[in-house]
Design a protein around this motif. Structure first.
Motif, PDB file in Angstrom:
ATOM      1  N   ALA A 190       5.903  14.782  -9.827  1.00 31.89           N
ATOM      2  CA  ALA A 190       5.843  13.799  -9.486  1.00 31.89           C
ATOM      3  C   ALA A 190       5.950  13.938  -7.795  1.00 31.89           C
ATOM      4  O   ALA A 190       5.845  13.035  -7.721  1.00 31.89           O
ATOM      5  N   ILE A 191       6.886  14.197  -8.057  1.00 32.75           N
ATOM      6  CA  ILE A 191       6.948  15.035  -5.846  1.00 32.75           C
ATOM      7  C   ILE A 191       5.815  15.062  -5.796  1.00 32.75           C
ATOM      8  O   ILE A 191       5.236  13.753  -4.526  1.00 32.75           O
ATOM      9  N   ALA A 192       4.424  16.061  -5.885  1.00 31.25           N
ATOM     10  CA  ALA A 192       3.646  16.367  -5.452  1.00 31.25           C
ATOM     11  C   ALA A 192       2.472  15.089  -5.362  1.00 31.25           C
ATOM     12  O   ALA A 192       1.909  14.688  -4.684  1.00 31.25           O
ATOM     13  N   ALA A 193       2.719  14.285  -6.446  1.00 26.35           N
ATOM     14  CA  ALA A 193       1.478  12.783  -6.934  1.00 26.35           C
ATOM     15  C   ALA A 193       1.913  11.670  -6.056  1.00 26.35           C
ATOM     16  O   ALA A 193       1.228  11.318  -5.334  1.00 26.35           O
ATOM     17  N   ALA A 194       3.512  12.040  -5.525  1.00 23.34           N
ATOM     18  CA  ALA A 194       3.632  10.954  -4.523  1.00 23.34           C
ATOM     19  C   ALA A 194       3.695  11.159  -3.173  1.00 23.34           C
ATOM     20  O   ALA A 194       4.185  10.584  -2.016  1.00 23.34           O
ATOM     21  N   ARG A 195       3.490  11.846  -2.941  1.00 26.06           N
ATOM     22  CA  ARG A 195       3.196  12.773  -1.608  1.00 26.06           C
ATOM     23  C   ARG A 195       2.841  12.105  -0.526  1.00 26.06           C
ATOM     24  O   ARG A 195       3.294  12.211   0.485  1.00 26.06           O
ATOM     25  N   GLY A 196       1.272  11.103  -0.778  1.00 23.86           N
ATOM     26  CA  GLY A 196       0.841  10.509  -0.131  1.00 23.86           C
ATOM     27  C   GLY A 196       1.654   9.317   0.479  1.00 23.86           C
ATOM     28  O   GLY A 196       1.618   8.543   1.743  1.00 23.86           O
ATOM     29  N   PHE A 197       2.456   8.845  -0.219  1.00 19.30           N
ATOM     30  CA  PHE A 197       3.402   7.303  -0.132  1.00 19.30           C
ATOM     31  C   PHE A 197       4.034   8.116   1.318  1.00 19.30           C
ATOM     32  O   PHE A 197       4.899   8.312   1.864  1.00 19.30           O
ATOM     33  N   GLU A 198       5.247   6.007   1.852  1.00 18.78           N
ATOM     34  CA  GLU A 198       5.823   6.046   2.718  1.00 18.78           C
ATOM     35  C   GLU A 198       7.317   7.014   2.146  1.00 18.78           C
ATOM     36  O   GLU A 198       7.250   7.210   0.947  1.00 18.78           O
ATOM     37  N   GLU A 199       7.530   7.160   3.299  1.00 18.01           N
ATOM     38  CA  GLU A 199       9.486   7.753   3.179  1.00 18.01           C
ATOM     39  C   GLU A 199      10.122   7.204   2.283  1.00 18.01           C
ATOM     40  O   GLU A 199      10.996   8.026   1.659  1.00 18.01           O
ATOM     41  N   ARG A 245       9.202   7.997  -1.530  1.00 16.88           N
ATOM     42  CA  ARG A 245       8.778   9.741  -1.928  1.00 16.88           C
ATOM     43  C   ARG A 245      10.969  10.573  -1.621  1.00 16.88           C
ATOM     44  O   ARG A 245      11.042  10.759  -2.259  1.00 16.88           O
ATOM     45  N   ALA A 246      11.527   9.555  -0.715  1.00 14.43           N
ATOM     46  CA  ALA A 246      12.802   9.809  -1.052  1.00 14.43           C
ATOM     47  C   ALA A 246      13.240   9.561  -2.230  1.00 14.43           C
ATOM     48  O   ALA A 246      14.444  10.379  -3.275  1.00 14.43           O
ATOM     49  N   HIS A 247      13.030   8.964  -2.988  1.00 12.48           N
ATOM     50  CA  HIS A 247      13.250   8.572  -4.155  1.00 12.48           C
ATOM     51  C   HIS A 247      12.836   9.239  -5.208  1.00 12.48           C
ATOM     52  O   HIS A 247      13.664   9.542  -6.562  1.00 12.48           O
ATOM     53  N   VAL A 248      11.514   9.764  -5.582  1.00 12.69           N
ATOM     54  CA  VAL A 248      11.350   9.957  -6.401  1.00 12.69           C
ATOM     55  C   VAL A 248      11.510  12.229  -6.078  1.00 12.69           C
ATOM     56  O   VAL A 248      12.036  12.427  -7.296  1.00 12.69           O
ATOM     57  N   SER A 249      11.627  12.398  -4.653  1.00 11.06           N
ATOM     58  CA  SER A 249      12.646  13.505  -5.090  1.00 11.06           C
ATOM     59  C   SER A 249      14.091  13.766  -4.891  1.00 11.06           C
ATOM     60  O   SER A 249      14.106  14.869  -5.297  1.00 11.06           O
ATOM     61  N   ALA A 250      14.976  12.370  -5.280  1.00 10.82           N
ATOM     62  CA  ALA A 250      16.337  12.606  -5.240  1.00 10.82           C
ATOM     63  C   ALA A 250      16.814  13.089  -6.118  1.00 10.82           C
ATOM     64  O   ALA A 250      15.956  13.466  -7.635  1.00 10.82           O
ATOM     65  N   GLU A 251      18.095  13.819  -6.709  1.00 12.10           N
ATOM     66  CA  GLU A 251      17.726  14.159  -7.790  1.00 12.10           C
ATOM     67  C   GLU A 251      18.087  13.750  -8.869  1.00 12.10           C
ATOM     68  O   GLU A 251      19.478  12.938  -8.872  1.00 12.10           O
ATOM     69  N   THR A 279       0.880  -1.394  -0.065  1.00 10.11           N
ATOM     70  CA  THR A 279       0.205   0.408  -0.062  1.00 10.11           C
ATOM     71  C   THR A 279       0.785   1.564  -0.052  1.00 10.11           C
ATOM     72  O   THR A 279       2.168   1.358   0.615  1.00 10.11           O
ATOM     73  N   ALA A 280       0.366   2.416  -0.123  1.00  8.24           N
ATOM     74  CA  ALA A 280       1.501   3.580  -0.201  1.00  8.24           C
ATOM     75  C   ALA A 280       1.904   3.906   0.654  1.00  8.24           C
ATOM     76  O   ALA A 280       3.078   4.405   1.370  1.00  8.24           O
ATOM     77  N   TRP A 318       3.620  -0.218  -5.056  1.00  9.66           N
ATOM     78  CA  TRP A 318       3.205   0.642  -4.068  1.00  9.66           C
ATOM     79  C   TRP A 318       1.800   1.416  -4.945  1.00  9.66           C
ATOM     80  O   TRP A 318       2.151   2.100  -6.073  1.00  9.66           O
ATOM     81  N   TYR A 319       0.703   0.570  -4.433  1.00 16.61           N
ATOM     82  CA  TYR A 319      -0.145   1.035  -4.376  1.00 16.61           C
ATOM     83  C   TYR A 319      -1.612   2.445  -4.205  1.00 16.61           C
ATOM     84  O   TYR A 319      -1.344   1.918  -2.613  1.00 16.61           O
ATOM     85  N   GLY A 320      -1.785   3.416  -4.596  1.00 18.06           N
ATOM     86  CA  GLY A 320      -2.349   4.191  -3.683  1.00 18.06           C
ATOM     87  C   GLY A 320      -3.739   4.678  -4.873  1.00 18.06           C
ATOM     88  O   GLY A 320      -4.399   3.584  -4.796  1.00 18.06           O
ATOM     89  N   ALA A 321      -4.448   5.693  -4.475  1.00 17.01           N
ATOM     90  CA  ALA A 321      -6.037   5.932  -4.347  1.00 17.01           C
ATOM     91  C   ALA A 321      -5.811   6.649  -5.922  1.00 17.01           C
ATOM     92  O   ALA A 321      -5.452   7.758  -5.893  1.00 17.01           O
ATOM     93  N   GLY A 322      -6.104   5.925  -7.529  1.00 12.73           N
ATOM     94  CA  GLY A 322      -5.641   6.994  -8.443  1.00 12.73           C
ATOM     95  C   GLY A 322      -4.224   6.671  -7.984  1.00 12.73           C
ATOM     96  O   GLY A 322      -3.778   7.423  -9.599  1.00 12.73           O
TER      97      GLY A 322
END
Length: 378
Positions: free
Chosen positions: A230-239, A242-248, A76-77, A192-196
């Motif tokens: 992309a960072i905003a779309a992954a905001r509700g996911f676990e750390e 978010r750490a991977h998506v927000s990395a440079e 899950t997210a 990871w699956y979230g809502a939509g």
């Protein structure tokens, strides 16, 4: 020596060229871009894709640079496990950057004539199919014994078989990026699956990590900064997500709307013409099988190309490839409907509960069916 024209120098087109060269054909590859290049990030190659590469004598080269990406299951997210990772061979994937795979294929087709800056306008089927094109700004025509359409979902070659097949939007978009591997990077492919929304992370060659974020969005929507989107779309996911998506990222984050072809093609061939990869069966990426199907197509075509009769070759190719790829097209769409297309949190929670009850063995059987493939005998 028989001649083939391959339209498109992506992964599927170059793989087809390799198979045809190995069968003794003279091959010309037409590429619309001004240079050979592959746009993309990571790709997971299962045992079916590796079997296709083995048939093209490229499996060892890919394994030498790719990394083990054993499936780590679905969460899950917030990180709760839904589908457990499996321990069988069919769960083993090789993670590799698309540009690395493309380079291996490009190096393998050195005996082909590769023509860049070549825009195909129309293909005329027949015993000696004709290709109308604009080559380096000039109108030209080329003739061969076989034309292979590997020119993607918006294929021009497909019009030679059917010109009224629509390309369908899914209602979702996908961001993709590549970052340096981290201490908390999962050891294999994880989803990871979230809502939509759906996120995936997979290690690839060069001590790097491929990530994607897929979310519901209107067709054609763009953001001033796609990485921030992309960072905003992954905001509700676990750390860890978010750490991977927000990395440079090592290169600008890519964004593409998810589109598909309906399974309305009654044949992948016409006299002297064959469709391959997304030109024939573009599917949603929910199964991670787009590149694998193109490689299977190419390996199959390479084996069949040893036959003397082109009509016989094309009939066998269609019979072998269309049922399998269209089944996976439909399955990919059903997985999309039950996972990524579920936008309401209550329904997403219900979906998660159902997935949590799926036995590991059942998931393994389904995966094994998808990956159980080998090329036809020569």
């Amino acid at each position: 020596m028989r001649e083939a024209i391959v339209v498109g120098a992506g992964i599927g087109g170059l793989a087809a060229a390799k198979g045809l060269l190995d069968a003794g054909w003279r091959v010309t590859v037409l590429e619309e871009a001004s240079a050979l290049r592959e746009v993309g990030a990571g790709v997971a190659l299962g045992r079916n894709a590796l079997a296709a590469l083995d048939a093209l004598d490229l499996g060892d080269a890919v394994r030498a640079v790719g990394v083990d990406a054993l499936l780590q299951g679905v969460r899950t997210a917030q990180g709760t496990r839904l589908l457990r990772a499996t321990e069988f061979d069919s769960s083993s994937f090789v993670g590799i950057h698309r540009t690395t795979l493309h380079r291996i294929l490009a190096d393998a087709v050195g005996d082909a004539e590769v023509v860049t800056d070549a825009t195909v306008v129309r293909v005329h089927p027949g015993a000696r199919p004709r290709v109308e094109l604009v080559e380096a700004g000039e109108q030209r025509e080329r003739v061969a014994d076989l034309v292979v359409g590997a020119d993607g979902i918006d294929s021009v070659v497909r019009a030679a078989i059917r010109d009224d097949l629509p390309v369908d939007p899914s209602g979702s978009t996908c961001w993709r990026g590549v970052v340096a591997r981290r201490d908390d990077t999962p050891p294999g492919a994880t989803q990871w699956y979230g809502a939509g929304t759906e996120v995936g992370i997979m290690p690839i060659d060069g001590d790097r990590v491929f990530w994607y974020v897929a979310a519901r969005a209107r067709v054609g929507t763009a953001a001033p900064d796609e990485h921030s989107a992309a960072i905003a779309a992954a905001r509700g996911f676990e750390e860890v997500v978010r750490a991977h998506v927000s990395a440079e990222p090592e290169a600008p984050v890519l964004r593409h709307d998810l589109r598909l072809l309906p399974t309305g093609l009654r044949t992948f061939v016409a006299p002297g013409v064959a469709l391959l990869g997304d030109a024939a069966h573009a599917m949603l990426p929910t199964l991670g099988q787009g590149a694998a199907m193109a490689l299977e197509d190419a390996a199959t075509l390479g084996v069949l190309a040893a036959r003397d009769d082109v009509d016989e070759l094309l009939g066998a190719y269609d019979a072998l490839r269309r049922p399998r790829t269209q089944s996976l097209q439909r399955l990919a769409y059903e997985v999309y409907r039950s996972c990524l297309a579920v936008r309401q949190p209550v329904l997403a929670a219900l979906r998660n509960g159902i997935l949590h009850l799926v036995p590991t063995l059942a998931a393994e059987i389904a995966t094994d069916w998808m990956l159980r493939w080998s090329p036809p005998r020569r």
